[in-house]
Design an enzyme around this catalytic site. Structure first.
Site, PDB file in Angstrom:
ATOM      1  N   TYR A 101      -0.819  -1.954  -5.721  1.00  0.00           N
ATOM      2  CA  TYR A 101       0.075  -2.432  -4.660  1.00  0.00           C
ATOM      3  C   TYR A 101       1.504  -2.113  -5.076  1.00  0.00           C
ATOM      4  CZ  TYR A 101       2.782  -5.463  -1.647  1.00  0.00           C
ATOM      5  OH  TYR A 101       3.707  -5.927  -0.745  1.00  0.00           O
ATOM      6  N   GLU A 185       6.002  -0.490   2.010  1.00  0.00           N
ATOM      7  CA  GLU A 185       4.887  -1.065   1.270  1.00  0.00           C
ATOM      8  C   GLU A 185       3.728  -0.078   1.280  1.00  0.00           C
ATOM      9  OE1 GLU A 185       3.075  -5.357   1.773  1.00  0.00           O
ATOM     10  OE2 GLU A 185       1.943  -3.944   2.997  1.00  0.00           O
TER      11      GLU A 185
END
Ligand code: GDP
Ligand code: MN
Length: 377
Positions: A101, A185
């Site tokens: 992530y 992201e």
């Protein structure tokens, strides 16, 4: 404004971040050919501006072009957290070894940017962050310095990402800065079984205040997912928000508009919407504002609440009078003018003497009257 995954993916590719080959289609019948071009086996992904698509059944593997078409048919039209799926992206599947992530986000409280990264990316990142916060690194980034090669290594080390991710971290920062994004992201950023680093999903939130210098996203303003009146108002540069009551509200300044909502609610009616005409309540802005508010079928009465400051009340009254020339008034309009040049403004409206326009001098009184009219209509 949020971008769709396929748009984020295209941006990443432009900045040299590796992404799977992909195509986006609106109709299931286009999916088979697209899948064919991509090699047959594809991942079919709902394009909606919300997360958690995987868990909602919006990300599915299809073994061949025929299956891709069937899967696209299933996913198109699906509702994911209130968002209707209008397009699907078909992507070449990759064999994932590890999911990471990574994101950069503006940390308004700290007045800086923040890198958030974890070696345990994927669909359960929220749970990882909640139960084992130590598995998620949070590193402030000095906006003046940005993510240099050294900073990228620092982030990778802190999050226990493999060193090959560092160049991606640098490129991703360039996306944020050059595209005027508030958030970028990638979840998951993956290492494939053959050792490549790929961005498999992307979320980008652009700063609307920078839209004037990001011309390529102009068309995106017409988000088909948005309320059509909100879109029409946005196209005219108005701040309009749809609510679910019956009193339409126009005011000047966010603070006054917010308290107007409260006062109307306190009078036993519910606001149907609100529109902030801001400081420059010109005739055109008034006409645009009124036509948007009157197009809302839920509106039973309209409350125009203006406290004249820099914009004097006579200018607002002129605006209303001129707006009445172009907009056919179909619902009662309650107007309260106070502040700078209030007496002149009230006189202008009194002279116009439109049968559906009523003036009330106090905010409470005007709110009560618009509530009464709404409840009677
Ligand atoms: P999200 O649920 O909206 O975040 O959608 P994602 O695009 O992140 O997809 C959800 C999950 O599907 C990912 O975390 C991956 O585990 C999986 N996934 C997506 N694309 C691929 C792929 O090409 N190959 C494999 N094996 N899994 C994938
Ligand atoms: Mn994801």
């Amino acid at each position: 404004m949020d971008l769709y995954e396929h748009q984020a993916r295209d941006l990443f590719a432009e900045y040299g971040i590796a992404v799977p080959e992909a195509e986006t289609v609106e109709f299931a019948r286009e999916a088979a050919l697209a899948a064919e071009r991509l090699g047959g086996r594809v991942v079919v992904k709902a394009q909606v501006k919300t997360g958690g698509r995987g868990k909602a059944g919006g990300v599915k593997l299809a073994a061949d072009p025929a299956a891709a078409e069937l899967t696209a048919r299933q996913i198109l039209g699906m509702d994911i957290k209130g968002h209707t799926v209008r397009t699907v992206m078909l992507a070449q599947p990759v064999d994932i070894e590890t999911e990471f992530y990574v994101s950069y986000v503006l940390d308004r409280a700290a007045g800086t940017f923040l890198a958030i990264a974890s070696a345990e990316g994927g669909m359960d990142i929220e749970e990882v962050a909640a139960t084992r916060p130590e598995a998620v690194a949070r590193i402030p980034i000095d906006p003046a310095e940005g993510v240099t090669a050294a900073k990228a290594v620092e982030i990778a080390v802190a999050a226990q990402l493999p060193p090959e991710t560092a160049p991606v971290l640098e490129s991703l920062w360039q996306v944020l800065i050059r595209e005027d994004a508030l958030l970028v992201e990638v979840n998951p950023l993956v290492r494939t079984t053959d050792g490549r680093i790929l961005a498999l999903d992307g979320k980008v939130t652009l700063d609307d205040n920078a839209q004037f210098r990001q011309s390529r996203w102009g068309d995106e303003q017409q988000d088909p997912g948005a309320d059509p009146l909100e879109a029409a108002a946005a196209a005219k540069g108005l701040n309009y928000v749809k609510l679910d009551g019956e009193v339409g509200i126009i005011g000047n300044g966010a603070g006054l508009v917010m308290s107007t909502l409260d006062v109307v609610a306190g009078c036993g009616a519910r606001p149907a919407n609100f529109l902030d005409i801001g400081g420059g309540a010109s005739a055109q802005v008034m006409a645009d504002g009124l036509s948007v508010i009157l197009s809302d079928p839920d509106v039973k009465s309209v409350f125009v609440n203006v406290f004249g400051g820099i914009t004097a009340c006579d200018a607002v009254a002129d605006g209303i009078v001129q707006a009445l020339e172009t907009v056919r008034l179909t619902k009662p309009l309650v107007v309260r003018l106070d502040g700078n040049n209030a007496a002149r403004g009230r006189a202008i409206l009194a002279d116009r003497a439109h049968p559906l326009v009523e003036q009330v001098t106090t905010m409470d009184g005007a709110a009560r009257q618009s509530a009464v009219l709404a409840n009677a209509g």
